[in-house]
Design an enzyme around this catalytic site. Structure first.
Site, PDB file in Angstrom:
ATOM      1  CG  LEU A 249      -1.978  -1.166   1.209  1.00 41.43           C
ATOM      2  CD1 LEU A 249      -2.906  -1.055   2.421  1.00 41.43           C
ATOM      3  CD2 LEU A 249      -2.782  -1.236  -0.082  1.00 41.43           C
TER       4      LEU A 249
ATOM      5  CE1 TYR B 133       9.646  -0.075 -13.626  1.00 40.62           C
ATOM      6  CE2 TYR B 133       9.855   0.798 -15.842  1.00 40.62           C
ATOM      7  CZ  TYR B 133       9.163   0.061 -14.915  1.00 40.62           C
ATOM      8  OH  TYR B 133       8.000  -0.568 -15.283  1.00 40.62           O
TER       9      TYR B 133
END
Length: 312
Positions: A33, A139
């Site tokens: 979350l 990334y």
């Protein structure tokens, strides 16, 4: 059948959970979350487990009895990978290794890994799965590493894996907020709020925007195909448009013409993105159904609600 979706409270993950439930799966979502939201899974029968993919005990417990693992959890931001490389590497690379290890030990039937078009970098022309991988950001490098891990687990341990190279995904539940927000929700919400959209660079860079419904369908089809031992598949429409064109089409759809503001190009951003998707059709029977405008017509209402609630 049981499916586990890591990153299941996020943008793509929450849409995938809904699609899996419609297919009759029992679905568990694992999400820390940090960017995902509980509200993304409201009114669904998804079982949400708050936790990290770096928690091996949690993975072992939740993967038990699961036939399919959909590994979507990641820090999905080029900019953040530049700002916080150690964190992004730990979550994206070590996390993928942890997921694959837990899936193997749990006897899972297949792992579907969310890779990215970023693995191709600025390679010119239409990208095929046989094209060289030339990542230009950390990334993208973590996604290349994840694909290699998937292939190794297939070859060494017999674990069925498939890497789906998502191009520029957009749709409901995509967050328009913050410095790491994706382009389409940012453009849409600013235009709907009668503000000028901000384009990084000259806007002539091209993107293959693919709607999240097409992406979740590809994920599900990947569970039905025969052996997929470490294969990689492009998931895109096969049609690229410029960022300037995307803004114009959103403005036309909303009836709110806005002159964009141009800001300096982002570091590590890919200039041109174009995909060949024939391999996905051959191996899993998948082809995108939504053009950019068709997808935006399905999505613009979601962004309108964000603006009307004053959440921009």
């Amino acid at each position: 059948m049981k499916a586990v979706v890591t990153g299941g409270a996020g943008f793509i993950g929450s849409n995938l959970c809904r699609a899996l439930l419609k297919e009759g799966f029992s679905v568990t979502a694992i999400d820390d979350l940090s960017t995902g939201k509980k509200d993304n899974l409201k009114a669904t029968r998804t079982r949400l487990v708050k936790g990290s993919i770096l928690d091996r005990k949690l993975l072992a417990r939740e993967f038990c009895g699961a036939q399919y693992i959909f590994h979507l959890a990641a820090i999905a931001s080029v900019k953040k990978s530049i700002d916080e490389p150690a964190l992004v590497s730990r979550v994206n690379t070590d996390g993928t290794l942890a997921v694959l290890t837990a899936a193997k030990e749990a006897g899972a039937r297949r792992v579907v890994f969310a890779s990215s078009a970023a693995v191709y970098g600025n390679l010119p022309g239409r990208k095929k799965e046989t094209s060289p991988l030339m990542p230009i950001s950390l990334y993208a490098g973590t996604k290349v590493a994840g694909e290699h891990y998937c292939r190794m687990f297939s070859n060494l341990h017999g674990l069925d894996t498939v890497s789906l190279r998502f191009f520029n995904v957009y749709g409901n539940n995509q967050n328009p907020h913050g410095e790491y927000a994706a382009a389409i929700p940012r453009f849409s919400c600013r235009i709907l709020a009668n503000k000028s959209p901000v384009i990084y660079g000259d806007g002539k860079q091209t993107r293959d925007f693919v709607h999240v419904d097409d992406v979740t369908r590809a994920c599900i089809l990947a569970t039905k195909a025969k052996q997929l031992r470490g294969e990689a598949l492009n998931i895109a429409t096969g049609i690229s448009i410029t960022v300037n064109s995307a803004v114009k089409q959103i403005s036309a759809l909303t009836g709110k013409p806005n002159k964009p503001i141009h800001a300096p190009a982002e570091k590590g951003a890919v200039i041109h993105s174009s995909a060949d998707t024939s391999k996905a059709m051959k191996l899993i029977g998948w082809k995108a159904k939504n053009s950019f405008m068709q997808g935006m017509k399905k999505t613009i209402g979601y962004y309108q609600q964000i603006v009307e609630r004053g959440l921009l």
